[in-house]
Design a protein around this motif. Structure first.
Motif, PDB file in Angstrom:
ATOM      1  N   LYS A 136       4.345  12.010   3.590  1.00 16.98           N
ATOM      2  CA  LYS A 136       3.440  10.941   3.164  1.00 16.98           C
ATOM      3  C   LYS A 136       3.934   9.626   3.762  1.00 16.98           C
ATOM      4  O   LYS A 136       5.087   9.242   3.583  1.00 16.98           O
ATOM      5  N   TRP A 137       3.036   8.954   4.466  1.00 14.65           N
ATOM      6  CA  TRP A 137       3.373   7.672   5.091  1.00 14.65           C
ATOM      7  C   TRP A 137       2.206   6.721   4.854  1.00 14.65           C
ATOM      8  O   TRP A 137       1.167   6.817   5.484  1.00 14.65           O
ATOM      9  N   GLY A 138       2.392   5.830   3.875  1.00 12.89           N
ATOM     10  CA  GLY A 138       1.307   4.929   3.528  1.00 12.89           C
ATOM     11  C   GLY A 138       0.107   5.708   3.039  1.00 12.89           C
ATOM     12  O   GLY A 138       0.173   6.479   2.078  1.00 12.89           O
ATOM     13  N   ASP A 139      -1.020   5.557   3.721  1.00  9.12           N
ATOM     14  CA  ASP A 139      -2.253   6.235   3.342  1.00  9.12           C
ATOM     15  C   ASP A 139      -2.444   7.573   4.047  1.00  9.12           C
ATOM     16  O   ASP A 139      -3.467   8.222   3.881  1.00  9.12           O
ATOM     17  N   SER A 194       0.842  -1.194   0.000  1.00 12.28           N
ATOM     18  CA  SER A 194       0.000   0.000   0.000  1.00 12.28           C
ATOM     19  C   SER A 194       0.878   1.246   0.000  1.00 12.28           C
ATOM     20  O   SER A 194       2.087   1.175   0.232  1.00 12.28           O
ATOM     21  N   GLY A 195       0.254   2.393  -0.281  1.00 13.65           N
ATOM     22  CA  GLY A 195       0.944   3.677  -0.197  1.00 13.65           C
ATOM     23  C   GLY A 195       2.107   3.786  -1.167  1.00 13.65           C
ATOM     24  O   GLY A 195       2.073   3.283  -2.298  1.00 13.65           O
ATOM     25  N   ASN A 196       3.168   4.438  -0.725  1.00 12.44           N
ATOM     26  CA  ASN A 196       4.344   4.652  -1.570  1.00 12.44           C
ATOM     27  C   ASN A 196       5.018   3.345  -1.943  1.00 12.44           C
ATOM     28  O   ASN A 196       5.638   3.230  -3.014  1.00 12.44           O
ATOM     29  N   ASP A 256       7.928   3.464   2.126  1.00 12.16           N
ATOM     30  CA  ASP A 256       6.623   4.098   1.943  1.00 12.16           C
ATOM     31  C   ASP A 256       6.523   5.431   2.680  1.00 12.16           C
ATOM     32  O   ASP A 256       5.427   5.941   2.913  1.00 12.16           O
ATOM     33  N   ARG A 280      -1.392  11.516   4.851  1.00 12.70           N
ATOM     34  CA  ARG A 280      -0.748  12.685   4.262  1.00 12.70           C
ATOM     35  C   ARG A 280      -0.801  13.833   5.271  1.00 12.70           C
ATOM     36  O   ARG A 280      -1.841  14.082   5.880  1.00 12.70           O
ATOM     37  N   HIS A 302      -8.047   5.545   2.054  1.00 10.92           N
ATOM     38  CA  HIS A 302      -7.977   4.087   1.988  1.00 10.92           C
ATOM     39  C   HIS A 302      -9.018   3.570   0.996  1.00 10.92           C
ATOM     40  O   HIS A 302     -10.124   4.119   0.888  1.00 10.92           O
ATOM     41  N   TYR A 317      -6.325  11.075   5.542  1.00  6.24           N
ATOM     42  CA  TYR A 317      -6.150   9.625   5.480  1.00  6.24           C
ATOM     43  C   TYR A 317      -7.013   9.096   4.349  1.00  6.24           C
ATOM     44  O   TYR A 317      -8.212   9.416   4.254  1.00  6.24           O
TER      45      TYR A 317
END
Length: 821
Positions: A327-330, A57-59, A276, A332, A383, A381
C-alpha cells in the motif's frame, strides 16, 4: 518527433520530482508534529497537523489521525480523541494498535471496534458497522481463529458460522451452507481482500490448507445470497479474507509445526510500515501423509471389496501459499499464488472402492488427486474528491486445474455401456483393470472495474450513500486435456478435447446500490445486471436484486431482507457435457443457471451485559436448478425449499472468551434426480459449535472447540441402477435367442434383485460430539503451542453428493513453535 518525445519525458520527470518533493515536505511536517508530541509540545503538534490536514493522504493520513487522537488524550479531551480515533478507523477499518501506543489509546480503539461497533466492508462494498449491514454477518477475528485451533479455512468456518457444515464428497475439501453444496466447493464466493478466488472455469475455491491462516486479520462472512454485489458464485454466502497490514506485523513472525500422520507446517510473515508505505509478505507450507483406515465395502460390480484408504492425505506435493501486499498512498497492489493437492480416499463417485494409488501413472508429477495451482494479482487506485470516492481496479488470474480420479483398480464389466459410449474402438475398456480419468486445463482471466461512492446527503437527520460501478471480464481456457487411463499406466487421450476444450467468454456487469439512514431507520437496496457472451456466442442475462429494512438502536437492531442470487453453469461442465455427447450419439445435456431466493429476519443485540453480543436469524431459501453430477455428466436436477433459525453469540472478559454458533434447519420440499426427500443430504438438522479461550495469565492460554451434530441421513442415489438394468435386459434377450436357459435364469435373478433395490440408499448417523483442545505458552519472543483434534478419537463418518460414506480423521495432534523477530 524526437523533440516531442524528449519534451514528454522531461515533463514526466518534472512531474515525478514535483510529487516526490511535495510528499517529502508533507512527511517532514508529520515528523515535526511527532517530535513536538514526544517532547510535550502537544498544542504545537496539533496546530501543525490541523493547518496542513488537506495535504495528508493514504497511510500518512491514518498516522495523522492517530497522533491527533493521542494529543487530545494527552490534554484529557476524551471526546475529541475518540472523534479522531473514529476518523482513523473510517480511513482504515482494520487498524491495529501497537505495543508502543498508550494503554488508554489502545483500549479506546478496541472499544470502538468491539461488538457491533466492528467495521466490515463486504456487505455493502463500503465501510459500515455490523448493526448497519443489510444481511446476517459473521465476523471472525484473528484471536477467534487462534482459539479454535483450526488447521484450515474449512474448520474455521464450521466453528463460527451458523449454517455452515462440513461435508465429504470424496473429492476436494468442501463445506455446505444451509444444506446446499456440490461435489466441489462452488456455491460460496471466496475472496482475498475483495479479490475473487473462485476459478472462472469451474467456480471452485476450496477452503483447504493452501490458505495461510496466520496472515488473516479477520474473516467477513455474508450469510445468504449476494449476487446483487458480486454476481455469479455468491449463491449461498460470501467469505472475504481480510489480511493483516505490515504495521500489524512490524517485523518477522515465523512458525513451524509437526504432528502425527506425517503433518508438517511452516508459516512466515514479514511486515513493515514506512510513513505512507505499508508492505506485508507471507508464505506457508503444509504436508501430511494421512491416516490409513481399513474398510470393507459391498457394491454391485465386485461384491465385497476390502482394502485400506487414506484419510487426510495431501499427496506427493505439499500445499503452499506465497503472497505480497503493498500500500502506497492511494495505490494498492496484491499478488497471491497458492497450490493445493488432496488425495481422495475412495475411487470415483458411485463405484466408491479402495484403490492402490502407487500403481497409477503420474502426470506432471501428480498422482491421482485434486490439484490446483493459481495466481492472483490485483492493482487498485482509490481517491476521494470531496463527497465522491472513486476506485479503479485491474485484476489478473491464472489457474491450472487437475482432476485425476481413479475409476476402479479392477475390471468394470460393460464400462463403456455404463457411460453411454457407442464407439466400438473403446470396447476393450470393458476388459481391462486400472481405470482412471484425468482432466487438466489452464485458464486466464482479465478484469477491469470502476466503482464510485457518493455521499449525497449528510446532516443531523439523514445520511445517504449512492454506490455504482461497472466491470468487464475476459476469460479464456488456453489448453485442456481429457484422458481415460487403463492398465494403471496406459492412457487413451481424447485429443479432440485439446482444441475442443479451448474457448473464451466475455462478460459485463453493472450495479447500483442505495443506502439511506434516517434517524434510527436504514434502507439498503441494490440491483446488479450481468451480461455474458459465452463461447457459443449465446447471450446470458440476469438481474440480481436485494433490499433490506433496518431498525437500528444503540443496544439492538432488527433487519428484514430479501435477496436473489444466481450461478452460471461452470464452463468446464458445459464443455464436458458437449464432449461426452460427442463420445455418445451426439445428444448433449444442456445446462442452465442455478438460482436462489432468500428471505431473512434478524435480531441482534450488543452489550446488554458487558461483553455479551448475540444475534438470532430466521431464513427461508428457495433454490432451483441446482447442478449435480450424474456418473460423468452434469445436470440441472436439484431444488430445495429450506427454512431454519440461526444463533450466534459471544462473551468476552479480560481473561475469558466464548463464541457459540447454533443452526437448526429443515426442508419444506426438495428433490434431486427426480427423488423427493424430506431431509437434507448428509446435513444434520441441528448443529452447534462452542469455542472457548481462557487466559490464565499473560503467558498461558488454554482453548477448546466443542462441536455437536444432531441426527443426519446419508443419501446415496445409485444412478448406475438403471444402466445395469439396461445391460441385463439386453443380455436376457441374447440368452433367450441362444436358448441358454442356465444363463437366462441367472440374469433374471439379477434383474429381480435390481428391481427390488431402491434407487436411493440411505444410512442414518447418530448424534456426534467432538472435542478439540489446545494450549499456548508465550515467552519473550517464542510461543509454544499444542493442539489435539478429536481428543477422544471418536470414530465417525461423513458423506456428500454422489458418493458413499467416508471415514473421518481420528485423533490428530500438532506441536508448534513460533518466533517473533
Amino acid at each position: 518527433m524526437r523533440q516531442r518525445l524528449y519534451l514528454i519525458i522531461l515533463w514526466a520527470m518534472a512531474t515525478v520530482l514535483t510529487v516526490n518533493a511535495q510528499e517529502s515536505n508533507v512527511r517532514q511536517i508529520y515528523d515535526q508534529a511527532e517530535n513536538d508530541y514526544q517532547i510535550g509540545r502537544i498544542e504545537q503538534a496539533m496546530d501543525l497537523l490541523q493547518d496542513n490536514m488537506t495535504s495528508f493522504s493514504g497511510n500518512l493520513k491514518v498516522s495523522v489521525y492517530r497522533l491527533l487522537s493521542l494529543c487530545n488524550l494527552g490534554l484529557d479531551n476524551f471526546e475529541e480523541a475518540e472523534r479522531y480515533a473514529n476518523l482513523l478507523l473510517k480511513e482504515d477499518p482494520y487498524y491495529t494498535t501497537s505495543v508502543q501506543d498508550p494503554q488508554r489509546f489502545s483500549e479506546m480503539v478496541a472499544t470502538l471496534k468491539s461488538g457491533l461497533s466492528s467495521t466490515i466492508t463486504t456487505a455493502s462494498s463500503q465501510e459500515e458497522n455490523l448493526n448497519e449491514v443489510p444481511v446476517p454477518v459473521t465476523l471472525i477475528t484473528a484471536e477467534m481463529i487462534e482459539n479454535s485451533g483450526a488447521q484450515n479455512l474449512q474448520e474455521v468456518l464450521a466453528a463460527f458460522v451458523p449454517g455452515m457444515t462440513i461435508v465429504d464428497c470424496n473429492d476436494d475439501i468442501n463445506i455446505a451452507m444451509r444444506g446446499i453444496y456440490s461435489n466441489g466447493q462452488e456455491k460460496i464466493l471466496f475472496m482475498l481482500n475483495g479479490h475473487r478466488m473462485n476459478s472462472y472455469c469451474t467456480n471452485i475455491s476450496s477452503p483447504d490448507y493452501s490458505m495461510n491462516l496466520d496472515k488473516i486479520k479477520q474473516i467477513e462472512v455474508l450469510r445468504g445470497p449476494a449476487s446483487s454485489l458480486y454476481g455469479g458464485v455468491a449463491l449461498t454466502a460470501v467469505v472475504n479474507l481480510i489480511t493483516k497490514q505490515g504495521a500489524d506485523i512490524d517485523g518477522v513472525e515465523a512458525s513451524v509445526a509437526f504432528g502425527n500422520y506425517g503433518q508438517m507446517r511452516g508459516n512466515i510473515l514479514f511486515g513493515k510500515r514506512y510513513y505512507d508505505i505499508d508492505i506485508m509478505v507471507w508464505g506457508s507450507l503444509y504436508k501430511a501423509k494421512g491416516q490409513s483406515h481399513h474398510v470393507s465395502i459391498m457394491d454391485l460390480i465386485r461384491g465385497n471389496t476390502k482394502g485400506d484408504v487414506i484419510i487426510g492425505g495431501i499427496g506427493d506435493k505439499p500445499s503452499f501459499e506465497l503472497g505480497l501486499q503493498l500500500k502506497w498512498g492511494d495505490v494498492r497492489f496484491m499478488y497471491d499464488t497458492h497450490f493445493s493437492q488432496v488425495q481422495s480416499p475412495f475411487s470415483m463417485g458411485y463405484l466408491h472402492t479402495p484403490y492402490n494409488i502407487d500403481a497409477y501413472n503420474t502426470f506432471n508429477g501428480i498422482r491421482p488427486s485434486f490439484a490446483t495451482q493459481a495466481h492472483h494479482a490485483d492493482l487498485s487506485y482509490q481517491h476521494r474528491f470531496n463527497k465522491l470516492n472513486l476506485t479503479g481496479t485491474f485484476r489478473y488470474d491464472n489457474g491450472d486445474l487437475t482432476h485425476y480420479q481413479v475409476i476402479s483398480d479392477s475390471i468394470v464389466p460393460a464400462f463403456t455401456y455404463l457411460l453411454g459410449f457407442n464407439n466400438d474402438n473403446l470396447a476393450f475398456l470393458d476388459t481391462v483393470p486400472g481405470l482412471s480419468r484425468y482432466i487438466n486445463g489452464q485458464e486466464q482471466t482479465l478484469q477491469g472495474q470502476l466503482q464510485a461512492d457518493l455521499n449525497y446527503i449528510n446532516n443531523d437527520s439523514h445520511q445517504g450513500t449512492l454506490s455504482f460501478g461497472a466491470e468487464y471480464i475476459h476469460f479464456k481456457v488456453d489448453d485442456a486435456r481429457y484422458l481415460i487411463g487403463y492398465n494403471f499406466t496406459d492412457g487413451l487421450e481424447a485429443s479432440v478435447l485439446s482444441e475442443f476444450g479451448k474457448g473464451r467468454e466475455n462478460s459485463f456487469n453493472a450495479f447500483l446500490q442505495l443506502k439511506h439512514h434516517w434517524r434510527s431507520f436504514i434502507i439498503n437496496a441494490g440491483l446488479r445486471y450481468d451480461h455474458m457472451l459465452d463461447y457459443n456466442d449465446d447471450n446470458i442475462k440476469e438481474f440480481s436484486p436485494r433490499v433490506a429494512l433496518i431498525w437500528s438502536k444503540p443496544k439492538w437492531n432488527l433487519k428484514l431482507s430479501y435477496s436473489k442470487s444466481f450461478i452460471n453453469a461452470p464452463y468446464l461442465y458445459r464443455k464436458g457435457n458437449e464432449h461426452i455427447g460427442y463420445l455418445k450419439d451426439g445428444a448433449v445435456i444442456p445446462l442452465t443457471k442455478e438460482t436462489m431466493n432468500s428471505y431473512q429476519l434478524t435480531f441482534g443485540a450488543t452489550n446488554w451485559v458487558k461483553g455479551l453480543n448475540f444475534e438470532f436469524n430466521g431464513f427461508y431459501n428457495k433454490a432451483r436448478d441446482l447442478i449435480y453430477q450424474s456418473i460423468i455428466e452434469h445436470v440441472n436436477t436439484g431444488s430445495y425449499d429450506t427454512y431454519g433459525i440461526e444463533f450466534q453469540g459471544s462473551y468476552e472478559s479480560d481473561k475469558f472468551s466464548s463464541n457459540l454458533a447454533v443452526c437448526w434447519q429443515d426442508i419444506r420440499t426438495a428433490s434431486i434426480f427426480n427423488y423427493e426427500h424430506d431431509r437434507a443430504f448428509n446435513i444434520p438438522n441441528i448443529s452447534a459449535n462452542l469455542v472457548l479461550g481462557w487466559k490464565v495469565n499473560k503467558r498461558l492460554l488454554f482453548h477448546s472447540h466443542i462441536s455437536f451434530e444432531g441426527n443426519k441421513t446419508s443419501y446415496f442415489i445409485n444412478t448406475l441402477n438403471e444402466a445395469f438394468k439396461s445391460i441385463i435386459k439386453k443380455e436376457i434377450e441374447e440368452a433367450q435367442e441362444a436358448g441358454n436357459m442356465e444363463d437366462l435364469k441367472t440374469l433374471e435373478t439379477a434383474l429381480e434383485k435390481l428391481n427390488n433395490s431402491p434407487g436411493i440408499e440411505t444410512e442414518d448417523h447418530k448424534p456426534l460430539l467432538l472435542v478439540n483442545l489446545g494450549a499456548q505458552y508465550k515467552l519473550k519472543k517464542f510461543t509454544l503451542g499444542f493442539n489435539v483434534r478429536n481428543l477422544f478419537n471418536t470414530y465417525y463418518e461423513r458423506s456428500g453428493m454422489g458418493t458413499g460414506v467416508v471415514p473421518q480423521k481420528g485423533r490428530w495432534f500438532t506441536f508448534q513453535i513460533s518466533y517473533k523477530f
